[in-house]
Enzyme design. Structure first.
Site, PDB file in Angstrom:
ATOM      1  N   CYS A 260     -35.234 -43.493  -7.227  1.00 44.56           N
ATOM      2  CA  CYS A 260     -34.388 -42.223  -7.230  1.00 44.56           C
ATOM      3  C   CYS A 260     -34.612 -41.110  -8.259  1.00 44.56           C
ATOM      4  CB  CYS A 260     -32.807 -42.811  -7.064  1.00 44.56           C
ATOM      5  SG  CYS A 260     -31.702 -41.559  -6.337  1.00 44.56           S
TER       6      CYS A 260
ATOM      7  N   GLU B  23     -33.000 -48.433  -2.695  1.00 40.16           N
ATOM      8  CA  GLU B  23     -32.013 -48.596  -3.821  1.00 40.16           C
ATOM      9  C   GLU B  23     -30.483 -48.952  -3.217  1.00 40.16           C
ATOM     10  OE1 GLU B  23     -30.497 -46.208  -7.682  1.00 40.16           O
ATOM     11  OE2 GLU B  23     -30.946 -44.994  -5.861  1.00 40.16           O
TER      12      GLU B  23
ATOM     13  N   LYS C  56     -35.091 -50.105 -13.441  1.00 39.81           N
ATOM     14  CA  LYS C  56     -35.089 -48.893 -13.346  1.00 39.81           C
ATOM     15  C   LYS C  56     -34.969 -48.358 -14.997  1.00 39.81           C
ATOM     16  CE  LYS C  56     -32.837 -44.671 -11.760  1.00 39.81           C
ATOM     17  NZ  LYS C  56     -31.624 -43.992 -11.014  1.00 39.81           N
TER      18      LYS C  56
END
Length: 568
Positions: A414, A298, A358
């Site tokens: 994440c 990321e 995301k």
């Protein structure tokens, strides 16, 4: 001459419940600290059992009132969350850390109150565990999408109970931990009372039933885990060559840690390009295998390569050098002006050929709910982003040379790996490998990185997939389907991990059942609570035995009431 004043009988009666409540709180607080010890980087998983066993003793023994249970749950929560989450305040000060810890501890108070009420039903350890998971579900869902960090299952890396995750996921594993702990605590409580009272005959025989019930609760989880163990470890067997791919995870590092790590965006991109060229040199030298795909973390390129020709050229050159597509963590500015946290599949010959935005964006980081309100409390509020959540598929189909079919790679970026639905949806959509791009530069050298890595280890077991973690600063890792760390990098160090990975197509029971186990557990918990509440209300007048001493404080209990807890 001095004189001493002896408390009157009513004063002594009043003080006893206060002292007893404080003692319960101390036991619960010790449990909270023990739960913290179960989590990374300590990984003392067995302390999770100790923690919930102590909480069970504090809440159930002697049948305290609901408000006492709420107090014990609150103390447990504070003693767990405060030492677990200090990384939140590393660069923004202690207020967000303390405020979040207190908010999460309130869920502990909710648990304590419900556990006291349901403990009056037959099978107290079962209801304790059901309430525990129901409140974990609530905390992981509300508000702002919930906070699943710190779920009981994530403190069980290395535990012999971990295979339960493959049967019913994180919720069922958490339930089993709570049930095992409560069952063991109940056995200890009953045996201690039996030894102390020295009862014989019919009374002793009557106590054997609760011991047997508690033992059943304590052993059910380990039996299920033992039954699941062969299938979990069979998932780690190497498949045929046609089902394997070589993966490289690149950790390029950042110039500095902190909230301004991205101030040198070009340096971060250059670091990852440089590390990828080092991999290319090793491939030419014959010291590293050529990967089929390369995974960057990321924020590896916070310069949008779709809008910046220089960034696009660098990434293309890196892909061509290693002869494989690169999955690039980047930020894309969309037509509405809002960015997305994006992973692009970048092919050296064709450029971007796939995209994942995301889905679950992080509150107070990637976006700020109630911005005007929170701005009053912290000058860092305006540093929160305004990211737009994605809504596409959770799987990237990555072209692989020499294979007739692309490799389906599931992405959980994440924060998303903490949520059950993120990796599960990827597997439902055909993911044969799970990829966790992450950037922990904003949290410094803290335990946060290791706590997040533990989530990937639990997900690997839950879904029967190899998980590859690619981090900007560390810890990057390759996790086997049985939860073992096959490789890992060091923190704040450039590194490249290479692994030969089997792409898995079979699905664990947890993957097939999805959210069903959690739904069943929560529904039963709520139904039991309502039944217990109704029963308590209807029969409340019978809760105070006729033999209660006149003037006894509301929190006091007779010996007969205390003995009743031996019958779960």
């Amino acid at each position: 001459m001095t004189s001493t004043t002896t408390p009157s009988a009513p004063e002594a009666v009043t003080r006893r419940p206060i002292v007893a409540t404080l003692a319960r709180g101390a036991v619960a607080g010790a449990g909270g600290v023990a739960m913290w010890g179960a989590f990374p980087p300590r990984n003392l998983w067995w302390l999770g059992l100790v923690a919930l066993g102590l909480l069970y003793a504090a809440i159930v023994v002697g049948r305290p009132r609901a408000r006492v249970g709420a107090f014990c749950g609150l103390v447990f929560g504070l003693c767990f969350w405060l030492p677990l989450l200090p990384w939140i305040g590393v660069y923004v000060g202690p207020l967000p850390w303390v405020a979040l810890s207190v908010a999460l501890a309130i869920y502990g108070a909710l648990f304590g109150a419900t556990a006291v009420v349901t403990a009056r039903l037959p099978g107290a350890p079962v209801w304790f565990a059901l309430c525990w998971i129901a409140v974990e579900w609530a905390r992981s869902s509300f508000p702002f999408g919930g906070f699943p960090w710190g779920a009981t299952a994530f403190g069980q890396v290395g535990s012999p109970l971990l295979p339960v995750a493959a049967l019913g996921g994180v919720p069922l594993l958490g339930f089993v931990i709570a049930l095992t702990a409560a069952g063991l605590a109940q056995v200890v409580i009953v045996l201690a009372r039996l030894r102390r009272s020295g009862t014989t005959g019919s009374r002793r025989n009557a106590l054997l039933r609760p011991v047997a019930t508690a033992l059943l609760c304590a052993l059910a989880g380990p039996i299920v885990a033992a039954a699941m163990w062969p299938s979990v470890h069979a998932a780690d067997d190497r498949g045929p060559a046609s089902s394997r791919v070589t993966v490289a995870a690149v950790q390029g590092n950042v110039p500095r840690l902190g909230l301004d790590f991205a101030a040198q965006r070009r340096a971060v991109l250059d670091n990852h390009v440089r590390e990828t060229f080092r991999l290319a040199d090793a491939i030419r030298a014959g010291t590293r295998p050529r990967p089929d795909l390369v995974l960057w973390p990321e924020n590896a390129s916070d310069i949008d390569p779709l809008d910046n020709e220089d960034a696009a050229e660098e990434i293309t050159a890196a892909s061509q050098a290693v002869g494989a597509p690169i999955l690039v963590g980047t930020l894309i500015r969309n037509d509405d002006g809002r960015p997305t946290n994006t992973v692009l599949v970048w092919d050296g010959a064709r450029g971007p050929v796939g995209r994942y935005d995301k889905h679950i964006v992080q509150p107070f980081g990637e976006y700020l709910p109630w911005r005007p309100f929170f701005r009053m409390f912290s000058s860092y509020a305006d540093q929160a982003g305004n990211f737009r959540p994605g809504d596409g598929r959770s799987v990237l189909t990555v072209p692989v040379d020499g294979r007739s079919q692309p490799a389906p790679v599931g992405v959980s970026t994440c924060w998303e790996i903490a949520f059950d639905r993120s990796p599960r949806e990827a597997v439902d959509q055909g993911a044969q490998l799970l990829y966790v791009p992450t950037n922990n530069a904003t949290f410094g050298r803290t335990q946060m990185t290791y706590q997040q890595l533990a989530m990937s280890q639990v997900r690997a077991v839950e879904l029967g997939r190899t998980v590859v973690v690619a981090a900007t600063t560390g810890v990057s890792a390759v996790v086997a389907p049985d939860g073992r760390l096959l490789q890992r990098s060091q923190f704040f160090t450039p590194a490249t991990l290479s692994a030969d990975i089997t792409l898995r197509t079979d699905r664990t029971p947890a993957a097939r059942l999805g959210a069903l186990p959690q739904t069943v557990l929560v529904v039963i918990a709520v139904a039991g609570f309502l039944v217990a509440l109704a029963t308590r209300t209807r029969l409340g007048k019978h809760l105070r035995p006729a033999g209660r001493p006149e003037g006894a404080a509301p929190g006091a209990h007779t010996a007969e009431e205390i003995d009743d807890v031996t019958d779960p």
